[in-house]
Every structure is written in C-alpha cells, then in structure tokens.
Design an enzyme around this catalytic site. Structure first.
Site, PDB file in Angstrom:
ATOM      1  N   ASP A  52       0.999  37.061  51.074  1.00  0.00           N
ATOM      2  CA  ASP A  52       1.095  35.676  49.755  1.00  0.00           C
ATOM      3  C   ASP A  52       0.232  35.793  48.815  1.00  0.00           C
ATOM      4  OD1 ASP A  52       1.616  32.899  49.437  1.00  0.00           O
ATOM      5  OD2 ASP A  52       1.617  32.502  51.198  1.00  0.00           O
ATOM      6  N   ASP A 106      -5.904  43.363  48.502  1.00  0.00           N
ATOM      7  CA  ASP A 106      -5.426  43.264  47.361  1.00  0.00           C
ATOM      8  C   ASP A 106      -4.248  43.746  47.331  1.00  0.00           C
ATOM      9  OD1 ASP A 106      -3.840  41.571  45.357  1.00  0.00           O
ATOM     10  OD2 ASP A 106      -6.061  42.871  44.128  1.00  0.00           O
ATOM     11  N   HIS A 148      -0.709  28.644  46.396  1.00  0.00           N
ATOM     12  CA  HIS A 148       0.432  28.851  48.289  1.00  0.00           C
ATOM     13  C   HIS A 148      -0.158  29.014  49.307  1.00  0.00           C
ATOM     14  CE1 HIS A 148       4.156  30.276  49.930  1.00  0.00           C
ATOM     15  NE2 HIS A 148       4.308  29.037  49.538  1.00  0.00           N
ATOM     16  N   TYR A 189      15.514  39.993  58.234  1.00  0.00           N
ATOM     17  CA  TYR A 189      15.629  41.403  59.001  1.00  0.00           C
ATOM     18  C   TYR A 189      15.785  40.447  60.792  1.00  0.00           C
ATOM     19  CZ  TYR A 189      14.344  43.722  55.163  1.00  0.00           C
ATOM     20  OH  TYR A 189      14.273  44.924  54.368  1.00  0.00           O
ATOM     21  N   SER A 200       7.818  27.069  53.859  1.00  0.00           N
ATOM     22  CA  SER A 200       7.119  28.102  53.353  1.00  0.00           C
ATOM     23  C   SER A 200       5.571  27.407  54.842  1.00  0.00           C
ATOM     24  CB  SER A 200       6.171  28.009  52.538  1.00  0.00           C
ATOM     25  OG  SER A 200       6.788  29.083  51.990  1.00  0.00           O
TER      26      SER A 200
END
Length: 375
Positions: free
Chosen positions: A43, A61, A76, A186, A237
């Site tokens: 995320d 990262d 988020h 998928y 989400s």
C-alpha cells in the site's frame, strides 16, 4: 469513490467500528488473536501509530519518496494495517487480528484514470509481491489497483506457488464503468467486495471478479497523513483489510493448514445470498464469517494442494450467472445477505472503506480531493 467524513479522535474511534459486535470479535479473541501470523500490506506505506505499536515489522520501500516503508503520505496504508492488526487497547482502530504482525511494503499509488496491460518486466508492485512471497508473511493484503503487467502476472503466480493467500479489493466504480481491476481480477487472487450494514452489496462495489465480500462502509480510517483525526468512509479497501484479518484469525488457530484450506473454509462458512445462491457476481461466495470457523467449528479444510478458486473454474464460470438488479433497494434477493442466519449476533457483516479513483476528505472544515488509483 470512497467518501471520508470526520469521525472522532483516536481515543473513542473504536466505538464506531460497528462490525466488531456482529462478527463476535470479543468472543473470537478468546480463541484466536492472529498470533504468529504476518500480513504483508502492499500500500502507501504504514506509519507507526499507537494502535500498531509492537506489531509493525521493518518493511521495504519501492518508491523514490523519502521516509521508507513506515512513512505513509496518504494515511491509506496505515488505516488498512490498523483494520487488520490494530491493538484492542483503545489506542485507535481495533484490528480484527490484534496480535498479528504487519509487514509494510510501500508502493506508489498510480495517478490517472486508466490502467492498461503492459508487457513490462519492471513493476514496483510486482517487486513488492515477490518480496512478500519470500518473507514470513502468510497473507498478502492489497487494497490497491495496479496495471496488469507481465511482471505482476509472474509475481502473483510466484507468491501463490510459495503458499501465500492474496486478497485484493475489487474497486469502487460498481455503479459506473465496473471495469475489471487488478490484481483482484487474477484467478488465484481473492477479489474482495463490500457489503453494507444493511446486508446489501454496496452499490459502489465492483463485481464480476468478486470472490468474497466483507464489511465496507462507515468504517473509520485516518483522514490524511497528519494522523490527528479519523474519518469514516466507504469502499472495498476496508473490506479487503477485514477479509485479511479474518484469514489471520483462522490461520493462527489452524497453523498447519495451507492457504488453500484457509480460503476454502472462508468460502464455505461465508454468509450466502438471501435467495440461497452459493455464488452471485456481486456477493461472490458470501460475506466473511470467521466466527463460524472459530466459535462453531464449521468448515472442511479439504485438499491442502487444491486452490478452491481455480477448482471452481472446472465448472461453468460463475460470472456467467445472471447479475440481477441494482443494490439500492430494488436489488434481487441474491444481492442481499441472508438475514435468517444472523441469529443473536445481528447482521453477518456490512460495509467497508476502500480504494477508488477519487477519495473525498472532509476534515477541519477543509474539503480536499485526493485522486488515487486504488481500491
């Protein structure tokens, strides 16, 4: 579109987590709290908050922004992590699996209106999936959308082969274009849609590639990257985070099960449509109910090596079934969660916050628009 409106400060935000009661979270926590399970959250990064103290692992990262994996510029990713593993101490959002660990993998959120297939072998999201696959994380939670690149195709297959259980949000444009979004589309990824507190599939919840649903509306999230105030919002989400937390509870209780077995019991014990359908294009195989596994002992784990979603493809495709009407009051019975099963614990589960092309933030009297390609 996900709507975030001011809710409350961290001290009392857990009172707004309406879904914990119906899901019998307190009772489940007597049996399992997600101990021993790590969830990789791919995320916007995960900032260390009071609710995540002691559960946030060193991450990786995949962006060029300063701060590393534990610097979240949107709020988020941190919100998703708290919904999964936030402490139940009242410090903020109470996670469904409060003793699970979080592995933060920060990726850039794609800006723009369209994401298209790419033949590229270079993809930061794919790189994040591979890192998760090689880690101790058993669950990969992706409340984002990403371009379906060749690299991502390969990474998803690699992670599934490594025994990971992958959840991804289906998107929040169900009342608009409803185009397939990835990685949820998928075949071996669990696409998670959102249901409302009224036991209906949320109108915004994208469908056609939905495998499971979870609470998705009126859920607390951090308003922004200042981490001073929570907001409430709607989207898939949040549903993805709740589904991931549900899997963590089950897997912690049954550590010898494979990802296929955990998913199979989740599908079997999910709350079905009001008309009794085993599958609908909007509800998927039902709304997650980990309490049926943990408290009632239901669900047959079955074949440890057979992916239950891929096995379903041997039968006529569920997506070929009639879709039904809208989910706003004139919906078909197959779009409502069966109420007869709710018993003493109220509606099975409802809405959840999520990703979307546009997130509207209302905080401190200021309205800001954050356009993100995420579910």
């Amino acid at each position: 579109m996900a709507w975030l409106a001011p809710a409350a400060v961290a001290g009392d935000i857990s009172e707004r987590q309406w879904y914990l009661g119906p899901m019998k979270a307190e009772e489940m926590w007597q049996i399992s709290r997600g101990e021993g399970i790590t969830v990789a959250v791919i995320d916007s990064g995960v900032t260390s908050t009071g609710a995540l103290e002691g559960r946030l692992l060193p991450g990786v990262d995949f962006t060029d922004r300063p701060g590393g994996a534990t610097k979240d510029y949107t709020g988020h990713g941190t919100s998703m992590a708290e919904l999964i593993a936030g402490a139940d101490s009242g410090a903020g959002i109470r996670g469904l699996a409060p003793s699970a660990n979080i592995l933060p993998l920060r990726v850039s959120i794609t800006l723009g209106e369209e994401i298209e297939w790419s033949n590229s072998d270079e993809d930061p999201v794919a790189d994040a999936v591979r890192v998760a696959a090689d880690s101790d994380a058993r669950i990969i939670s992706m409340s984002i959308s990403a371009a379906p690149t060749r690299a991502l195709d390969s990474a998803i297959e690699y992670a599934v082969d490594k025994g990971k259980l992958i959840f991804a949000s289906t998107g929040n444009n169900g009342d608009k274009d409803n185009n397939p979004e990835f990685p949820a589309s998928y075949a071996d990824v669990v696409g998670v849609g959102a249901v409302t507190q009224q036991n209906r599939v949320a109108q915004y919840s994208q469908h056609g590639h939905t495998d499971l649903t979870a609470p998705g509306s009126d859920i607390p999230n951090w308003c922004d990257a200042n981490f001073t105030r929570y907001c409430t919002g709607n989207g898939t989400s949040n549903a993805t985070a709740i589904a991931s937390g549900s899997a963590a509870l089950i897997w912690s209780r049954h550590p010898d099960w494979t990802a296929n077995q955990v998913l199979r019991v989740m599908m079997e014990t999910a709350s079905k449509a009001a008309d009794g359908s085993d599958y609908t294009t909007k509800l998927g195989y039902g709304t997650v109910r980990p309490r049926k596994v943990l408290l009632d002992g239901e669900g047959d784990p079955g074949d440890p090596d057979q992916h239950p979603l891929l096995k379903q493809e041997e039968s006529p495709s569920p997506s070929a079934q009639p879709e039904g009407g809208s989910s706003d009051g004139d919906e078909s019975p197959s779009e409502r969660v069966k109420v007869a099963d709710q018993g003493e614990d109220g509606p099975p589960t409802g809405l959840l916050v999520g990703s979307g092309v546009a997130v509207v933030l209302l905080a401190a009297g200021v309205i800001g628009f954050l356009v993100l390609r995420r579910r």
